[in-house]
Design a protein around this motif. Structure first.
Motif, PDB file in Angstrom:
ATOM      1  N   LYS A 206       0.865  -1.174   0.000  1.00 50.88           N
ATOM      2  CA  LYS A 206       0.000   0.000   0.000  1.00 50.88           C
ATOM      3  C   LYS A 206       0.905   1.228   0.000  1.00 50.88           C
ATOM      4  CE  LYS A 206      -4.600   0.790   1.879  1.00 50.88           C
ATOM      5  NZ  LYS A 206      -5.401   0.305   0.744  1.00 50.88           N
ATOM      6  N   GLU A 242      -7.980  -5.939 -10.059  1.00 50.98           N
ATOM      7  CA  GLU A 242      -8.761  -5.206  -9.060  1.00 50.98           C
ATOM      8  C   GLU A 242      -9.052  -3.804  -9.568  1.00 50.98           C
ATOM      9  OE1 GLU A 242      -6.889  -3.885  -5.409  1.00 50.98           O
ATOM     10  OE2 GLU A 242      -4.911  -4.423  -6.163  1.00 50.98           O
ATOM     11  N   THR A 271     -10.904  -6.327   3.964  1.00 53.63           N
ATOM     12  CA  THR A 271     -12.313  -6.555   3.658  1.00 53.63           C
ATOM     13  C   THR A 271     -12.439  -7.833   2.831  1.00 53.63           C
ATOM     14  OG1 THR A 271     -12.427  -4.145   3.469  1.00 53.63           O
ATOM     15  CG2 THR A 271     -14.403  -5.381   2.882  1.00 53.63           C
TER      16      THR A 271
HETATM   17  C1  LIG Z   1      -6.508  -0.510   0.436  1.00 55.18           C
HETATM   18  C2  LIG Z   1      -6.763  -1.170  -0.864  1.00 55.18           C
HETATM   19  C3  LIG Z   1      -7.737  -2.180  -1.025  1.00 55.18           C
HETATM   20  C4  LIG Z   1      -8.692  -2.576   0.052  1.00 55.18           C
HETATM   21  O1  LIG Z   1      -8.109  -3.032   1.235  1.00 55.18           O
HETATM   22  P1  LIG Z   1      -8.963  -3.055   2.578  1.00 55.18           P
HETATM   23  O2  LIG Z   1      -8.009  -3.584   3.602  1.00 55.18           O
HETATM   24  O3  LIG Z   1     -10.098  -3.974   2.363  1.00 55.18           O
HETATM   25  O4  LIG Z   1      -9.406  -1.666   2.841  1.00 55.18           O
HETATM   26  C5  LIG Z   1      -7.831  -2.792  -2.270  1.00 55.18           C
HETATM   27  N1  LIG Z   1      -7.060  -2.419  -3.301  1.00 55.18           N
HETATM   28  C6  LIG Z   1      -6.135  -1.445  -3.193  1.00 55.18           C
HETATM   29  C7  LIG Z   1      -5.306  -1.084  -4.376  1.00 55.18           C
HETATM   30  C8  LIG Z   1      -5.960  -0.791  -1.977  1.00 55.18           C
HETATM   31  O5  LIG Z   1      -5.045   0.186  -1.872  1.00 55.18           O
END
Ligand SMILES: *Cc1c(COP(=O)(O)O)cnc(C)c1O
Length: 367
Positions: A206, A242, A271
């Motif tokens: 992230k 995604e 999630t």
């Molecule tokens: C943060 C994020 C998610 C979702 O993650 P959660 O932990 O469910 O909030 C999905 N894809 C990307 C690219 C993200 O940065």
């Protein structure tokens, strides 16, 4: 490397000289939207090679003073997390699986050559700021305090190597319901021109850089009249990965679900993980396997695919109604929210808000 894992980090509390007055705060949180109403405080913790993590402070929120040569501004050594504080029916502030965010933060740190922060310090920093700013909790349906922990490289040095100084921060933002009218089905544009993450890249971390790279494809999707961009794999431009910030699930007419596997190019959503567990407990089959864009279209047209949804902390679960690309457009089910999508969403929200049994111990009460 100095490490504070074996002794707890002590936080210094710096009193706020002028917190936002109650009436102004009430106006700000009456209809907060998302990501623009910030609270009074922030947490900062410093890291350097000699001292490890030190100087943990809960103090007034304000601008940072950074050397213009600091590494984050040039080579994007930055990672972040996103989670929410909820208010339970009895007024208790609560977090949802924050230790998973702490773990993922350290996996992101590993990929970006940054130091690990002890998980307890990550969670304690969040606990401290949420309790300090609890009066900012918005009095709106589906409201929350959105928590943004992040780490930046602060060393002033233009050579290309991992920095030797970092700053960890936590800020909070009052958030309303992500979608004003519940959660309408979104329309997505499948990008065949851009990819988000290549094998061996930073797709599973992230980091801000992933988002910077997704802005143009997202803007293209919006310019074509869609809500979100959907990325395909970088090698074959075939496998659905995604959205810019949400994971995807596909629901079939036999009740089974498919979600793309975590091969390193997809962000491992908390999630996503929670929904996989919940669906399996309901007796549903969930397969983590690759799903091709052509198959998606064929299955939507034949009716074998009945629903699709995106998921992530900010919007929880969002139905996908329409899918478009250079090859044309198709509709999923009736184009609106499907039953499985709605049920999983309602159950997850009920656990997060403390109105359903939390048999996994996913909810952490803060007071
Ligand atoms: C943060 C994020 C998610 C979702 O993650 P959660 O932990 O469910 O909030 C999905 N894809 C990307 C690219 C993200 O940065």
């Amino acid at each position: 490397m100095a490490d504070s894992a074996d002794h707890p980090i002590d936080f210094t509390r710096v009193p706020h000289p002028a917190p936002v007055p109650a009436e102004a705060r009430a106006r700000a949180i009456a209809d907060p939207g998302f990501g623009k109403v910030f609270t009074d405080h922030m947490v900062t913790i410093e890291w350097d090679e000699d001292r490890g993590w030190h100087g943990a402070t809960l103090g007034p929120r304000g601008p940072l003073s950074l050397d213009p040569a600091c590494a984050v501004l040039h080579y994007a050594q930055e990672i972040f997390e996103g989670l929410k504080a909820y208010k339970l029916a009895d007024g208790t502030m609560a977090l949802f699986r924050p230790e998973e965010n702490a773990r993922r933060f350290n996996r992101s740190a590993d990929r970006l050559a940054m130091p690990n922060l002890p998980e307890e310090a990550f969670v304690e920093a969040i606990r401290k700021i949420v309790l300090a700013d609890r009066e900012w909790f918005p009095p709106v349906d589906g409201g929350s305090l959105y928590i943004r922990p992040f780490m930046i490289a602060t060393e002033a040095f233009l050579g290309v190597r991992p920095a030797k100084q970092y700053k960890f921060l936590v800020i909070l933002s009052a958030a309303g319901n992500y979608f004003k009218s519940g959660s309408p089905a979104v329309s997505i544009w499948v990008s065949q021109d851009y990819t988000r993450a290549a094998p061996g890249g930073t797709g599973a971390a992230k980091c801000g850089g992933n988002y910077a790279a997704s802005l143009v494809p997202h803007a293209n999707a919006v310019a074509r009249g869609h809500d979100q961009v959907c990325f395909l794999d970088a090698a074959e431009h075939r496998w659905v990965e995604e959205l810019g910030g949400m994971n995807l699930f596909f629901v079939f007419d036999d009740g089974s679900l498919v979600t793309p596997p975590l091969t390193g190019t997809i962000l491992p959503g908390i999630t996503r993980d929670s929904l996989i567990q919940m669906a399996r407990e309901e007796g549903l089959t969930v397969r983590e396997e690759r799903y091709a864009i052509d198959q998606w279209r064929a299955d939507a047209e034949s009716g074998r695919l009945t629903e699709a949804f995106a998921c992530g902390t900010a919007a929880v679960v969002t139905p996908v109604g329409k899918v478009a690309s250079h090859d044309g457009e198709f509709t999923i089910g009736s184009g609106g929210p499907g039953q499985t999508t709605q049920r999983l969403r309602d159950r997850l929200v009920a656990i997060q808000r403390g109105t359903a049994d939390d048999k996994h111990g996913w909810v952490m009460r803060l007071d």
